[in-house]
Design a protein around this motif. Sequence first.
Motif, PDB file in Angstrom:
ATOM      1  N   VAL A   1      23.732  22.841  44.575  1.00  0.00           N
ATOM      2  CA  VAL A   1      22.895  22.035  43.686  1.00  0.00           C
ATOM      3  C   VAL A   1      21.922  22.928  42.922  1.00  0.00           C
ATOM      4  O   VAL A   1      21.745  22.806  41.715  1.00  0.00           O
ATOM      5  CB  VAL A   1      22.121  20.956  44.487  1.00  0.00           C
ATOM      6  N   CYS A   2      21.243  23.804  43.631  1.00  0.00           N
ATOM      7  CA  CYS A   2      20.363  24.784  42.979  1.00  0.00           C
ATOM      8  C   CYS A   2      20.562  26.131  43.663  1.00  0.00           C
ATOM      9  O   CYS A   2      20.607  26.210  44.891  1.00  0.00           O
ATOM     10  CB  CYS A   2      18.901  24.353  43.041  1.00  0.00           C
ATOM     11  N   GLU A   3      20.701  27.156  42.860  1.00  0.00           N
ATOM     12  CA  GLU A   3      21.023  28.471  43.396  1.00  0.00           C
ATOM     13  C   GLU A   3      19.765  29.230  43.811  1.00  0.00           C
ATOM     14  O   GLU A   3      18.694  29.040  43.229  1.00  0.00           O
ATOM     15  CB  GLU A   3      21.786  29.292  42.348  1.00  0.00           C
ATOM     16  N   PRO A   4      19.887  30.108  44.806  1.00  0.00           N
ATOM     17  CA  PRO A   4      18.751  30.976  45.162  1.00  0.00           C
ATOM     18  C   PRO A   4      18.334  31.818  43.967  1.00  0.00           C
ATOM     19  O   PRO A   4      19.189  32.310  43.217  1.00  0.00           O
ATOM     20  CB  PRO A   4      19.326  31.852  46.285  1.00  0.00           C
ATOM     21  N   ASP A   5      17.022  31.968  43.765  1.00  0.00           N
ATOM     22  CA  ASP A   5      16.536  32.811  42.678  1.00  0.00           C
ATOM     23  C   ASP A   5      15.953  34.106  43.232  1.00  0.00           C
ATOM     24  O   ASP A   5      16.138  34.424  44.415  1.00  0.00           O
ATOM     25  CB  ASP A   5      15.517  32.053  41.819  1.00  0.00           C
ATOM     26  N   ASP A   6      15.233  34.848  42.396  1.00  0.00           N
ATOM     27  CA  ASP A   6      14.712  36.140  42.840  1.00  0.00           C
ATOM     28  C   ASP A   6      13.676  35.982  43.948  1.00  0.00           C
ATOM     29  O   ASP A   6      13.578  36.833  44.852  1.00  0.00           O
ATOM     30  CB  ASP A   6      14.123  36.911  41.661  1.00  0.00           C
ATOM     31  N   VAL A   7      12.910  34.874  43.919  1.00  0.00           N
ATOM     32  CA  VAL A   7      11.923  34.636  44.980  1.00  0.00           C
ATOM     33  C   VAL A   7      12.632  34.372  46.309  1.00  0.00           C
ATOM     34  O   VAL A   7      12.233  34.888  47.358  1.00  0.00           O
ATOM     35  CB  VAL A   7      11.001  33.452  44.614  1.00  0.00           C
ATOM     36  N   THR A   8      13.705  33.580  46.259  1.00  0.00           N
ATOM     37  CA  THR A   8      14.503  33.321  47.470  1.00  0.00           C
ATOM     38  C   THR A   8      14.998  34.631  48.060  1.00  0.00           C
ATOM     39  O   THR A   8      14.886  34.865  49.269  1.00  0.00           O
ATOM     40  CB  THR A   8      15.714  32.429  47.142  1.00  0.00           C
ATOM     41  N   CYS A   9      15.550  35.470  47.207  1.00  0.00           N
ATOM     42  CA  CYS A   9      16.107  36.753  47.668  1.00  0.00           C
ATOM     43  C   CYS A   9      15.025  37.627  48.288  1.00  0.00           C
ATOM     44  O   CYS A   9      15.267  38.314  49.286  1.00  0.00           O
ATOM     45  CB  CYS A   9      16.771  37.487  46.509  1.00  0.00           C
ATOM     46  N   LEU A  10      13.829  37.596  47.708  1.00  0.00           N
ATOM     47  CA  LEU A  10      12.717  38.386  48.237  1.00  0.00           C
ATOM     48  C   LEU A  10      12.362  37.927  49.649  1.00  0.00           C
ATOM     49  O   LEU A  10      12.182  38.741  50.558  1.00  0.00           O
ATOM     50  CB  LEU A  10      11.503  38.260  47.312  1.00  0.00           C
ATOM     51  N   LEU A  11      12.285  36.614  49.846  1.00  0.00           N
ATOM     52  CA  LEU A  11      11.942  36.057  51.160  1.00  0.00           C
ATOM     53  C   LEU A  11      13.028  36.359  52.196  1.00  0.00           C
ATOM     54  O   LEU A  11      12.742  36.744  53.332  1.00  0.00           O
ATOM     55  CB  LEU A  11      11.730  34.541  51.043  1.00  0.00           C
TER      56      LEU A  11
END
Length: 583
Positions: free
Chosen positions: A206-216
Motif C-alpha cells: 500500500v505504501c512503500e518504505p521511504d528513506d526514513v524507514t530505511c534509516l530506522l
Amino acid sequence: MLKSTSRHQQQQTMVSLVKSSTHKPHLLQIQAHLTRSCLLQNPKFSLLFLSSLCSSRDLRYARLFFSQIKNPSSSQYNTLIRAYSSSNSPKEAFFLYREMRQKGLKPDPISFSFVIKSCVKFRSVFCCLQVHGRIIRDGFLSDCLLLTTLMEFYSSFASREDACKVFDEMSQKDTVAWNVLISCYLRNGRTRDVLMLFDNMKNEGVCEPDDVTCLLVTQACANLGALEFGEKVHRYIKERGYGTARNLSNSLISMYSRCGCLDKAYDVFKGIGEKNVISWSAMISGLAMNGFGRDAILAFEEMRKTGVIPDEQTFTGLLSACSHCGLVDEGMEFLNQMSKEFGIMPNVHHYGCVVDLLGRAGLLEQAYRVIISMKVKPDATIWRTLLGACRIHGHFTLGERVIEHLIELKAQEAGDYVLLLNIYSSTGSWEKVSELRKFLKDKGIQTTPGCSSIELKGIVHEFIVDDVSHPQKHEIYNKLDEINKQLKIAGYVAETTSELHDLGAEEKANALSYHSEKLALAFGVLVTRPGTTLRVTKNLRICIDCHNFAKFLSGVYNRQLIIRDRTRFHHFRDGHCSCNDYW
C-alpha cells in the motif's frame, strides 16, 4: 497614506502592513489603527494580526491581544494553541483548548494535533488521554495525520501497546504512520519486530518504505547485528535511489561496523561524495570497535588533512580506539588535545573511554582518580566501567567503593551486584558471596538473564541460559555436547571462576556448559555450512569461559566468530581473538 485612499485600498494596505511587520513598535501602531477603525473585531484582520504576533514569538502580547477579541473563532484559538505548543509554556495550549470547548467551539483536527504536541512537551499522559477520548467522540478516527500525531505521543512515553492500538484504528495507513510505529518499536528495544514491520510494509504494497524507514531499520539491524537483513535493506536503498543520502550512508557505515564487516563499511564510506564529520566519525568508531585502533588514528589524521573539523563524537571514537587497543599514552594525549587544540570540553562519555582504557591496563587507582577529578558529574555508566575492570583484575576493595558510589547515585542495578559477586567468587571469598546473595534476596533484586541472538537467513534466533524454547532444542543440545567433546580434545578447560556458586570443579563446569552464547554458537554450527562466519550479539558481558570456548571453537571448527557483548567486539579466527585476551 491610509486617509488618501478608498476603504478597500485601505484594507488591502493594512493587510500588507500586517504581513510585513515584525517589530513591536510597528505592531503597536497597527493595533491602534485597527482599534480606531473598528477592524479589531473583524475576524479577517484580527486573525491575520494574531498570526503576526505569534510569528514574532511575543506570546504575552499575542495573549493580551487575543483577550480583546469578543468572540474568538476556532481559527483564532488554533493560531494561539499552535504557537504555545512549540513554546516554553506548552501547558497554555491545553488550557486554551479546554477554554475553547467550554465556549462551545468544536475543536478540529488542527486543534487536536497541536494540543497533543503540547502534551508531549509537558509530558502529561492524563491530558492526552482526555484529548484522545474527545477525538473518538467527535469522530476524527479517519484523520490519518491526527492519529499519527497521537501515535507519536504514545511512542514518546514508551507505550508501545497504545501506539499499536492507534495504528490498528487507522483506516488508511501512510508511510509516516508506519515510520512512527517502527520508531516506537525501536525506542522500546523491540528490534526484532522492527525487521518484521519492514517486511510487512513491503509485502502489503500500500505504501512503500521511504528513506526514513530505511534509516530506522538500519539502526535496528546495527543493534541486533543482523547483517543479512541489513544487506537486504542496503539493496532496497540502492533500488529506490536513496543511496546518495548522506545520513543513510552514515547509518550503513555504523551498521556494517557493528556487524563486524569493516570492508563493506569502508565501501560505503568511499562512496560518499562529500564526507562530513559524521561520516568520518562513523568510520573511526567502526575501526575502533573492531579492534583497529592504529587505523582509527590514521583515519583521524586523514580527516584533518581534508579540512574536516572533529567534534565530540570523533573524539569518543578515538578514545574508544585507544581503549580497545591498550594505547594508554595516545589516549591521554587525545584527551588533552580535545580542549587545548579544538576547544572541546570532555564530557562523561570521553572520560568513560579513558576510565575503560586505564582499567584495561590495570591502572585502577588512576582510573578512580580520573573519575573523582572530573569536571562533569560522573554517571552510573562510568562507575560500572570501573566496576567491570575491578572484576577482571580481582580488586574487590575498590569494587566495594564503586558500589557505594552507585548507591549514592541511587543507580545500582542487579548487574552491578553480579559483578561484585564475580569479584568475590574469583578470589574465593565465599563468605562475602553468601552475604551478598542474602542481601539481594532480602531486597528482592532480580538479575537480568543473559540473552544471545544470532541471525540466519534474515531471521533472528534468541537464546537464554539453559534455553529449551527453540523448536530445534534437541539437535542444538546434541551439537553443543559434540562441540564440547571436540574442544576438550583440543585442550579447552572450563574457566570455573565464571561460576558464581560454591560448587565442585565438575559441577561448576556443568553449570557453565549451557550459557546463551554457547547455545547460539552451537545452533549456528548446526544449521550453516562449514566455514560460515557466525555473528552473535549478547545483552550482557561475555564471561571468561564463553570467551575461551569461542576461541577454541574458531580453531577446531575453522570458523570466524564475531561476538558483540555490551562492552565490545570479540573477533575469533584460527583459535585467536583480535583483542588478544578477555578484555
